[in-house]
Design a protein around this motif. Sequence first.
Motif, PDB file in Angstrom:
ATOM      1  N   LYS A   1       4.889 -23.443   3.028  1.00  0.00           N
ATOM      2  CA  LYS A   1       3.759 -23.533   2.095  1.00  0.00           C
ATOM      3  C   LYS A   1       4.169 -22.896   0.770  1.00  0.00           C
ATOM      4  CE  LYS A   1       0.535 -22.885   5.954  1.00  0.00           C
ATOM      5  NZ  LYS A   1      -0.440 -21.944   6.554  1.00  0.00           N
ATOM      6  N   TYR A   2       4.093 -23.658  -0.303  1.00  0.00           N
ATOM      7  CA  TYR A   2       4.494 -23.189  -1.629  1.00  0.00           C
ATOM      8  C   TYR A   2       3.357 -22.341  -2.207  1.00  0.00           C
ATOM      9  CZ  TYR A   2       6.429 -23.574  -6.402  1.00  0.00           C
ATOM     10  OH  TYR A   2       6.952 -23.322  -7.645  1.00  0.00           O
ATOM     11  N   PRO A   3       3.531 -21.018  -2.331  1.00  0.00           N
ATOM     12  CA  PRO A   3       2.412 -20.147  -2.705  1.00  0.00           C
ATOM     13  C   PRO A   3       1.709 -20.551  -4.001  1.00  0.00           C
ATOM     14  CG  PRO A   3       4.234 -18.825  -1.897  1.00  0.00           C
ATOM     15  CD  PRO A   3       4.747 -20.234  -2.007  1.00  0.00           C
ATOM     16  N   HIS A   4       2.432 -21.113  -4.950  1.00  0.00           N
ATOM     17  CA  HIS A   4       1.808 -21.456  -6.231  1.00  0.00           C
ATOM     18  C   HIS A   4       0.817 -22.622  -6.113  1.00  0.00           C
ATOM     19  CE1 HIS A   4       4.279 -18.599  -8.296  1.00  0.00           C
ATOM     20  NE2 HIS A   4       5.392 -19.177  -7.887  1.00  0.00           N
TER      21      HIS A   4
ATOM     22  N   PRO B   1      -4.819 -20.884  -4.213  1.00  0.00           N
ATOM     23  CA  PRO B   1      -5.575 -19.962  -5.079  1.00  0.00           C
ATOM     24  C   PRO B   1      -4.955 -18.563  -5.059  1.00  0.00           C
ATOM     25  CG  PRO B   1      -7.055 -21.227  -3.683  1.00  0.00           C
ATOM     26  CD  PRO B   1      -5.669 -21.522  -3.198  1.00  0.00           C
ATOM     27  N   GLY B   2      -4.856 -17.968  -6.225  1.00  0.00           N
ATOM     28  CA  GLY B   2      -4.277 -16.626  -6.323  1.00  0.00           C
ATOM     29  C   GLY B   2      -2.787 -16.603  -6.071  1.00  0.00           C
ATOM     30  N   HIS B   3      -2.146 -17.771  -6.011  1.00  0.00           N
ATOM     31  CA  HIS B   3      -0.694 -17.877  -5.800  1.00  0.00           C
ATOM     32  C   HIS B   3      -0.268 -17.196  -4.494  1.00  0.00           C
ATOM     33  CE1 HIS B   3      -0.171 -19.412  -9.917  1.00  0.00           C
ATOM     34  NE2 HIS B   3      -1.151 -18.572 -10.207  1.00  0.00           N
TER      35      HIS B   3
ATOM     36  N   LYS C   1      -3.013   0.429  -6.084  1.00  0.00           N
ATOM     37  CA  LYS C   1      -3.291  -0.942  -6.534  1.00  0.00           C
ATOM     38  C   LYS C   1      -2.426  -1.948  -5.774  1.00  0.00           C
ATOM     39  CE  LYS C   1      -4.762  -0.275 -11.339  1.00  0.00           C
ATOM     40  NZ  LYS C   1      -4.415  -0.546 -12.748  1.00  0.00           N
ATOM     41  N   LEU C   2      -1.109  -1.616  -5.630  1.00  0.00           N
ATOM     42  CA  LEU C   2      -0.214  -2.515  -4.916  1.00  0.00           C
ATOM     43  C   LEU C   2      -0.635  -2.661  -3.456  1.00  0.00           C
ATOM     44  CD1 LEU C   2       3.243  -1.251  -6.277  1.00  0.00           C
ATOM     45  CD2 LEU C   2       1.846  -3.126  -7.153  1.00  0.00           C
ATOM     46  N   TRP C   3      -0.969  -1.519  -2.837  1.00  0.00           N
ATOM     47  CA  TRP C   3      -1.369  -1.537  -1.420  1.00  0.00           C
ATOM     48  C   TRP C   3      -2.658  -2.335  -1.229  1.00  0.00           C
ATOM     49  CZ3 TRP C   3      -5.804   0.858   0.712  1.00  0.00           C
ATOM     50  CH2 TRP C   3      -5.879   0.804   2.111  1.00  0.00           C
ATOM     51  N   GLN C   4      -3.632  -2.132  -2.139  1.00  0.00           N
ATOM     52  CA  GLN C   4      -4.893  -2.843  -2.018  1.00  0.00           C
ATOM     53  C   GLN C   4      -4.691  -4.357  -2.142  1.00  0.00           C
ATOM     54  OE1 GLN C   4      -7.922  -1.309  -1.189  1.00  0.00           O
ATOM     55  NE2 GLN C   4      -8.310  -3.480  -0.751  1.00  0.00           N
ATOM     56  N   ARG C   5      -3.754  -4.766  -3.027  1.00  0.00           N
ATOM     57  CA  ARG C   5      -3.456  -6.188  -3.145  1.00  0.00           C
ATOM     58  C   ARG C   5      -2.889  -6.733  -1.835  1.00  0.00           C
ATOM     59  NH1 ARG C   5       0.062  -6.569  -7.587  1.00  0.00           N
ATOM     60  NH2 ARG C   5      -1.765  -6.648  -8.929  1.00  0.00           N
ATOM     61  N   MET C   6      -2.011  -5.962  -1.181  1.00  0.00           N
ATOM     62  CA  MET C   6      -1.449  -6.387   0.089  1.00  0.00           C
ATOM     63  C   MET C   6      -2.526  -6.481   1.179  1.00  0.00           C
ATOM     64  SD  MET C   6       1.718  -7.020  -0.501  1.00  0.00           S
ATOM     65  CE  MET C   6       1.069  -7.593  -2.081  1.00  0.00           C
ATOM     66  N   VAL C   7      -3.477  -5.539   1.170  1.00  0.00           N
ATOM     67  CA  VAL C   7      -4.590  -5.598   2.129  1.00  0.00           C
ATOM     68  C   VAL C   7      -5.412  -6.862   1.891  1.00  0.00           C
ATOM     69  CG1 VAL C   7      -6.753  -4.499   2.861  1.00  0.00           C
ATOM     70  CG2 VAL C   7      -4.703  -3.103   2.483  1.00  0.00           C
ATOM     71  N   ASN C   8      -5.667  -7.172   0.621  1.00  0.00           N
ATOM     72  CA  ASN C   8      -6.424  -8.381   0.294  1.00  0.00           C
ATOM     73  C   ASN C   8      -5.691  -9.639   0.761  1.00  0.00           C
ATOM     74  OD1 ASN C   8      -8.382  -6.804  -0.904  1.00  0.00           O
ATOM     75  ND2 ASN C   8      -7.597  -7.098  -2.995  1.00  0.00           N
ATOM     76  N   TYR C   9      -4.364  -9.634   0.653  1.00  0.00           N
ATOM     77  CA  TYR C   9      -3.556 -10.768   1.074  1.00  0.00           C
ATOM     78  C   TYR C   9      -3.436 -10.852   2.592  1.00  0.00           C
ATOM     79  CZ  TYR C   9      -1.794 -11.629  -3.709  1.00  0.00           C
ATOM     80  OH  TYR C   9      -1.674 -11.931  -5.050  1.00  0.00           O
ATOM     81  N   TRP C  10      -3.025  -9.733   3.211  1.00  0.00           N
ATOM     82  CA  TRP C  10      -2.562  -9.765   4.592  1.00  0.00           C
ATOM     83  C   TRP C  10      -3.546  -9.178   5.589  1.00  0.00           C
ATOM     84  CZ3 TRP C  10       1.561 -12.670   5.525  1.00  0.00           C
ATOM     85  CH2 TRP C  10       2.465 -12.905   4.493  1.00  0.00           C
TER      86      TRP C  10
END
Length: 423
Positions: free
Chosen positions: A373-376, A379-381, A408-417
Amino acid sequence: MAEPLAERLRPRTLDDYIGQQHLVGEGAVLRRMIDSGRISSFILWGPPGVGKTTLAQIIAHKLETPFYTLSAVTSGVKDVRDVIEKAQKGRFFNEASPILFIDEIHRFSKSQQDSLLGAVERGIVTLIGATTENPSFEVIRPLLSRCQLYVLKSLEKDDLLKLLQRAIATDVILKKRKIELQETGALLRYSGGDARKLLNILELVVESESGDVVITDELVVARLQQNPLAYDKDGEMHYDIISAFIKSIRGSDPDAALYWMARMIEGGEDPQFIARRMVISASEDIGLANPNALLLANAAFDTVMKIGWPEARIALAECAVYLATSPKSNSAYLGIDAALALVRETGNQPVPLHIRNAPTQLMKDLGYHDGYKYPHDYPGHFTEQQYMPDALKDRRLWHGQHNPAEEKLWQRMVNYWGERFEN
């Protein structure tokens, strides 16, 4: 005036040489080369006071070949060419090449090293270089590829004790005194595996006493406190002070960082060495808590290379203060070490088929790249898919630390994963 004890006690043969048995012990690589009567060019890399210069001199004496010495601190390209010319004129047919020993070869500029290259290639001289710095960073690749690299280690406790006993029993001046080694802990601790420093301290303590000398830890500490620079001849506290400097940055003390930097500057330390250590500190100790630290450290290193002393001290000071006052994180440092440990533990795990490249039809038929799956395109890449090998798909290696940037980086990873990063 008598020579310093360290010079008086310098070994003249391999049998008197203490330490580095992995190189000069019976059957070891350098011993075999020396016994054969022919040596190839090599570089000795190790901390101060472990016998690099002594080993080069022993080799030259054993082979009975002309021996030329240059110091990278005081020699220029002209000096290099003069020595090469002398070596070329003085050599007889089929005779072993003269040895050119270059101390602190890491301080040679690229042009100085280039001027050596041809002579080493043609066998006009056999190069022995000595360095306290990693040669892969400091020695040009063509020269390094023509030299073997041998790593010397700090002397072990038994080596240092043997050296102390030899000094007391055989030195022309010390053997006239009655000296008792009642305690050796402080001597060994302050020497840090450096033979020259150990002998300097011993000489200082003996010279400070009249009559019989009973060496205790208390006496050694007292004499060194009275003479704080006496055991630092020729900058031998190099590693102690750089350690204090880096620990001051890590401990967020800008005053101490500036003080230890000033000690290095006054002691004639190579500014590139200071700058390089700050680049490492920016990555290891500050890391993702303030990614700009690495940019500034690299800029400081670049400035040192471009403008030199004395103005470069300002850029170095600016960087040291910035690093010391920055928030700290070693999450990237811990992460890569955890990843390396995992690779060593689990071996070569196969790459999942869907993230393999498929440049040929056969690879496509085998399922390479199928299902990727090509992330781009999402939505949200981002779209969730497996990137780790199957056997390791649930393993975590990077753990964000509690500072504003990494939160901020960790929160983004939580939102993703989701759950994968919540623990």
